[in-house]
Design a protein around this motif. Sequence first.
Motif: not given
Length: 579
Positions: A136-145, A105-118, A75-80
């Motif tokens: 996308y300033p709401f991304i909190k983590l970027i890492f490579g292969t 973006k909606a997840n990050a706006t609704a929850d300050k602890d939400f982590i989006l990684g790419v 569930d994308e909406k409930t993922a932390d």
Amino acid sequence: MSRCRIISLPDLSKARNRQDGASIKYDEAVYSDALRRFAQGKKYLVKTFGCQGNVRDEEIISGYLEKAGFSKTSDEKTADLVIVNTCAVRENAEDKVYGEIGKFKANATADKDFILGVCGCMMQEEAKAEKLIKTYPFIKLIFGTHNIADLPSLLDQVITTRQGVVDVISYPGDVIENLPSIRLDPYKAFVNISYGCDKFCTYCIVPYTRGRERSRPLQSIIEECRNLVAEGYQEITLLGQNVNSYGKDFHDGTSFATVLEEVAKLGIPRLRFTTSHPWDFSLEMLDVIAKYPNIMKCIHLPVQSGSTEVLRKMGRRYTREQYLDLVKAIRERMPDCAITTDIIVGFPNETEEQFEETLTLCEEVKYDAAFTFIYSPRVGTPAAKMADNVSDETKHERFNRLVKVVEAGVVYHSAEMVGKTYDVLVDGPSKKNAAILSGYTESNKLVNFPGPSYLKGHIVKVRIIENHAYSMLGELNENPVDVILGKAKEKLTQEPAYINYLAAKEAFASDAELQRLLAEKEAAQKALALSLGSNDYEAKKATFAKISASIEENPHYINFISASDDLRDLFEEMKAILQ
């Protein structure tokens, strides 16, 4: 990512380096108390784009997250915590990633602890990480292969500093063993045998995003596959950007044919591999594939172009004639072997005559399936710098013509299947109709057929009744109950309790002294019954008791009774499963 710590950014000049030898390392990830506290009660979601290698990366990422304490959700909406695992092979794959990132973006706006990684291949391209940071300033983590094994420490930094983190290493790469893993499928498994690629085809970004070719130790591969067989997996696919080059970095004669044969010997019902480069495809490999029935007779053999001149510009290292000779060798050894391919249309400056050579090659080979693409330039590759005089209109027109020729081959092979019976590994009920099961034949052809859901994960015989070109309609050619009972019997013969029972039974029957005592006991029991009420009853009772005691002290008798009790318990377990 307004507050962001950049540890490293991709550098293609470093990614091109092929001088250093790969090191074999073992996972030593540390899960901090802060990370474990944060993960408690939280859910994660990994969204993957791209090839089977990316899917395998998702399984490892999931392994790290669940060891940290996260639980999985769809569930994308409930993922932390969401990790977007990217592909860089074609431009449209990158376009999908941008759209996917925007959804959270909606997840990050609704929850300050939400982590989006790419993460993934796209992050290994120069300037991509910087673009994401700004867009996308709401991304909190970027890492490579090359940073997947660092995921626990990177997450710890994001949590404890409350800052975004970017860490994308560009280097040839190492081999890390003992990685955690959460398999996405209970019956089909991907197993990496090598990483990276040294071919540097002029259109391909993979050598830069995945590093140099480096092989896993043979014994590590065998042990992983052995465990999968023990866990009941029905199919293993050996993965590598170029599986055919496996073992070349060992310089000891180990080859892909070696690992293919050793895994086949483990008894996995189905063994596949991908992807093969024609330049490295040996006749030794073909002989191994032909030798073992559990190696699927289906070979993915990317051709990319039917023109020798275009192949030269692509850096493919083989000619049209060499490729066709390889196809001929495959068909001579395995006439029914399915051959699939990849083809690029509109490579820079491709002429009409060169494109028609691709058409005639497809007509000659008659592929069972083909992945066809319009050329997509990748920044950083030699082909991206080539002048191109082929218009988009011409490329699309050629693409449409190619699809028709490819479809003719697909239809040819599909028509040949009607009326024949094939082994199908059942994936489960169809998404559109729960009463219809879906699965794949040995040649990787999709088959839909009516059947009970409990056949999921079983290999069943299906008769093809309708040809739908890219998929087939079939009907079960055996009783589904018999399939389950047959599988139960097969499983029974592999159970330690059953094996111990057979050994104990044989020892019991072979013990001459024990058999003599059993015969004496039977005679003593009859004599005791006949003496009931007579004067010698007590004497005969004592004789019977003495013989019985001698039997019960016999080790072969004791083992047989114990093994029988264990087998009875096993039968109760199997009865519950069948019910």
